[in-house]
Design a protein around this motif. Structure first.
Motif, PDB file in Angstrom:
ATOM      1  N   ALA A 187       0.801  -1.227   0.000  1.00 19.01           N
ATOM      2  CA  ALA A 187       0.000   0.000   0.000  1.00 19.01           C
ATOM      3  C   ALA A 187       0.835   1.279   0.000  1.00 19.01           C
ATOM      4  O   ALA A 187       0.535   2.218  -0.752  1.00 19.01           O
ATOM      5  N   PRO A 188       1.907   1.386   0.821  1.00 15.65           N
ATOM      6  CA  PRO A 188       2.713   2.619   0.745  1.00 15.65           C
ATOM      7  C   PRO A 188       3.301   2.844  -0.650  1.00 15.65           C
ATOM      8  O   PRO A 188       3.366   3.986  -1.119  1.00 15.65           O
ATOM      9  N   GLY A 189       3.721   1.772  -1.303  1.00 18.25           N
ATOM     10  CA  GLY A 189       4.258   1.908  -2.657  1.00 18.25           C
ATOM     11  C   GLY A 189       3.212   2.403  -3.639  1.00 18.25           C
ATOM     12  O   GLY A 189       3.483   3.258  -4.492  1.00 18.25           O
ATOM     13  N   ILE A 190       1.984   1.860  -3.539  1.00 18.90           N
ATOM     14  CA  ILE A 190       0.894   2.325  -4.400  1.00 18.90           C
ATOM     15  C   ILE A 190       0.685   3.824  -4.238  1.00 18.90           C
ATOM     16  O   ILE A 190       0.606   4.581  -5.214  1.00 18.90           O
ATOM     17  N   LEU A 191       0.612   4.265  -2.992  1.00 20.07           N
ATOM     18  CA  LEU A 191       0.300   5.664  -2.709  1.00 20.07           C
ATOM     19  C   LEU A 191       1.441   6.604  -3.085  1.00 20.07           C
ATOM     20  O   LEU A 191       1.210   7.692  -3.627  1.00 20.07           O
ATOM     21  N   LEU A 192       2.682   6.192  -2.813  1.00 20.48           N
ATOM     22  CA  LEU A 192       3.822   7.034  -3.181  1.00 20.48           C
ATOM     23  C   LEU A 192       3.930   7.188  -4.696  1.00 20.48           C
ATOM     24  O   LEU A 192       4.259   8.269  -5.209  1.00 20.48           O
TER      25      LEU A 192
ATOM     26  N   GLN B  59       4.555  -2.852  -6.459  1.00 21.23           N
ATOM     27  CA  GLN B  59       4.222  -1.575  -5.851  1.00 21.23           C
ATOM     28  C   GLN B  59       5.405  -0.975  -5.093  1.00 21.23           C
ATOM     29  O   GLN B  59       5.614   0.246  -5.114  1.00 21.23           O
ATOM     30  N   CYS B  60       6.176  -1.801  -4.430  1.00 25.28           N
ATOM     31  CA  CYS B  60       7.347  -1.288  -3.691  1.00 25.28           C
ATOM     32  C   CYS B  60       8.397  -0.712  -4.631  1.00 25.28           C
ATOM     33  O   CYS B  60       8.958   0.367  -4.378  1.00 25.28           O
ATOM     34  N   VAL B  61       8.685  -1.419  -5.719  1.00 26.26           N
ATOM     35  CA  VAL B  61       9.661  -0.922  -6.695  1.00 26.26           C
ATOM     36  C   VAL B  61       9.193   0.404  -7.275  1.00 26.26           C
ATOM     37  O   VAL B  61       9.961   1.373  -7.387  1.00 26.26           O
ATOM     38  N   SER B  62       7.924   0.492  -7.655  1.00 26.21           N
ATOM     39  CA  SER B  62       7.388   1.716  -8.239  1.00 26.21           C
ATOM     40  C   SER B  62       7.474   2.885  -7.251  1.00 26.21           C
ATOM     41  O   SER B  62       7.896   3.996  -7.614  1.00 26.21           O
TER      42      SER B  62
ATOM     43  N   LEU C 292       5.884  -4.801 -15.213  1.00 30.02           N
ATOM     44  CA  LEU C 292       6.415  -5.889 -16.025  1.00 30.02           C
ATOM     45  C   LEU C 292       7.068  -6.938 -15.127  1.00 30.02           C
ATOM     46  O   LEU C 292       6.877  -8.152 -15.323  1.00 30.02           O
ATOM     47  N   LEU C 293       7.823  -6.475 -14.133  1.00 30.50           N
ATOM     48  CA  LEU C 293       8.414  -7.398 -13.168  1.00 30.50           C
ATOM     49  C   LEU C 293       7.340  -8.246 -12.497  1.00 30.50           C
ATOM     50  O   LEU C 293       7.461  -9.473 -12.378  1.00 30.50           O
ATOM     51  N   SER C 294       6.277  -7.607 -12.074  1.00 26.48           N
ATOM     52  CA  SER C 294       5.212  -8.322 -11.378  1.00 26.48           C
ATOM     53  C   SER C 294       4.478  -9.293 -12.293  1.00 26.48           C
ATOM     54  O   SER C 294       4.124 -10.402 -11.894  1.00 26.48           O
ATOM     55  N   ALA C 295       4.226  -8.869 -13.545  1.00 29.03           N
ATOM     56  CA  ALA C 295       3.518  -9.733 -14.483  1.00 29.03           C
ATOM     57  C   ALA C 295       4.313 -11.000 -14.791  1.00 29.03           C
ATOM     58  O   ALA C 295       3.733 -12.073 -15.022  1.00 29.03           O
ATOM     59  N   VAL C 296       5.642 -10.882 -14.773  1.00 27.90           N
ATOM     60  CA  VAL C 296       6.488 -12.059 -14.993  1.00 27.90           C
ATOM     61  C   VAL C 296       6.492 -12.959 -13.764  1.00 27.90           C
ATOM     62  O   VAL C 296       6.418 -14.188 -13.860  1.00 27.90           O
TER      63      VAL C 296
END
Length: 432
Positions: A136-141, A195-198, A167-171
């Motif tokens: 969630a923090p990654g989504i919001l940031l 979300q964290c990477v983003s 793309l990382l997540s989809a893989v």
């Protein structure tokens, strides 16, 4: 003054489309992967994903409010102040994300059972939600970062950040779900990683701007004040969608799984149309910040016409897609039959959704948030919620749910067009 060029609109809308499409494309991949685990897993994802959508909603509130304020400052040649709005939005994002993590860890089970009733669907939804909430923090940031970048018309970096993370997540998602045997939990882990990477990438971009990073009480208060009406407006949306999921769950797992498929496809279309709304926010906000009210009105009219055409094109695609799109997500005959119940309403909504989303962007860019709050509450309380509970009382099934959603969109269309024609939204100045 001349009308804003189609090239300028496209220059803002197309990169925004890539950013917006990344998340629903990932969710569609996620839905397809989980769908092949069976209807129970897909129904659990529908419940858990619907609850986690609250984080995306809060993030979009921050993004829209930040874009509105940043765009006006950018139009007034105050770029550093425009970026500083992103700093304050990021502090709010981080705090809200941590609160959501705690809430999910403590209340996921009770919430899932309240929505789906006790059983395997609720248990799976609670497990998924506890894991996925860590992102969630990654989504919001990330959404706060998108907000200030849209305001200063920086459209390239968000594309790289969001596409790379998703793309990382989809893989990872199919690998974690199947070969590694994590099942539904693997979907949640992949979501968290993306979300964290983003979020980290957007924070790094903000630091690189060289603006002060400390919380600023005055700007925080201004952001929260603007966000208040957007939050109330967003709550009306969330009540509608969570009510739809809760009522659909009473019609069985097949109906809920079909609702998840149709809703994710609808969200994909909504995010696509939101790209035009984001262009409207940036352009209209900059025009009004620079004192160009008449140019803002012409920009609004042109973007509305473009939105109408995009909505019709999406409706045609969805109508033709009835023959093959649902089959990408499941082979369960009962689920496919239920999907076709919702499909005509899905097509009907797209016919008008292009205008609705374009006008959303115009009014948000203008900072006309109080009006948007009021019309959304009216559409929810006067249209959608009565329709949804009537559907439950009369056992109308998934068709009644989607008829209510269509009514919600139509009410918003009428009230938004009335506001555009009135011209009362076009207030000039660096701050509204």
């Amino acid at each position: 003054m001349t009308d804003v060029s189609l090239r300028r609109i496209a220059g803002l809308a197309l990169p925004a489309l890539a950013v917006l499409a990344a998340e629903p494309v990932y969710l569609l991949v996620d839905t397809a992967v989980v769908g092949h685990l069976g209807r129970t897993a897909l129904a659990s994802l529908a419940i858990g994903g619907g609850v986690l959508a609250v984080a995306a909603w809060i993030g979009n509130v921050l993004a829209f409010g930040t874009t509105s304020r940043s765009a006006r400052l950018f139009g007034a040649d105050r770029r550093a102040e425009a970026v500083a709005e992103g700093v304050q939005a990021s502090w709010i994002a981080l705090a809200a994300g941590l609160v959501l993590i705690v809430a999910a860890q403590l209340g996921a089970g009770e919430l899932a059972r309240a929505m789906a009733g006790p059983g395997e669907v609720a248990d799976g939804a609670a497990t998924w939600l506890r894991i996925a909430s860590l992102g969630a923090p990654g989504i919001l940031l990330a959404l706060a970062g998108n907000g200030w970048m849209r305001g200063v018309q920086d459209t390239r970096r968000p594309v790289r950040y969001v596409l790379g993370a998703n793309l990382l997540s989809a893989v990872l998602c199919p690998v974690l779900v199947y070969p590694l045997g994590m099942g539904l939990a693997g979907s949640a882990v992949a979501n968290v990683l993306a979300q964290c990477v983003s979020g980290v990438l957007f924070v790094r971009a903000l630091v690189a701007e060289g603006v002060p990073l400390a919380p600023h009480p005055g700007r925080l208060l201004a952001q929260l004040t603007l966000s208040r009406d957007l939050i109330i407006r967003g709550l009306a949306f969330q009540v509608c969608f969570l009510s739809a999921a809760a009522v659909t769950a009473r019609f069985g797992a097949a109906a809920l799984a079909a609702h998840q498929i149709a809703l994710q496809l609808w969200m994909f279309c909504a995010f696509a149309l939101d790209a035009l709304a984001i262009a409207a926010q940036s352009l209209v906000g900059a025009d009004l910040g620079a004192g160009r009210a008449e140019e803002a009105r012409r920009t609004a009219a042109r973007i509305t016409r473009i939105g109408a055409g995009c909505g019709v094109a999406l409706a045609a695609f969805i109508a033709v897609g009835a023959w093959w799109l649902p089959g990408l997500f499941t082979t369960d005959r009962a689920v496919l039959d239920q999907t076709m119940v919702a499909w005509p309403w899905f097509v009907a909504m797209e016919l008008v959704a292009g205008v609705v989303f374009a006008l959303d962007g115009v009014l948000i860019g203008a900072g006309d948030i109080t009006y948007m709050r009021n019309l959304t509450i009216a559409a929810a309380l006067g249209g959608f919620l009565p329709a949804i509970w009537l559907t439950y009382a009369l056992d109308l099934g998934l068709g009644g749910i989607w008829a209510g959603l269509t009514l919600f969109i139509v009410i918003r269309l009428v009230t938004l067009v009335a506001r555009l024609v009135s011209g009362r939204w076009a207030v000039v100045g660096a701050v509204r």
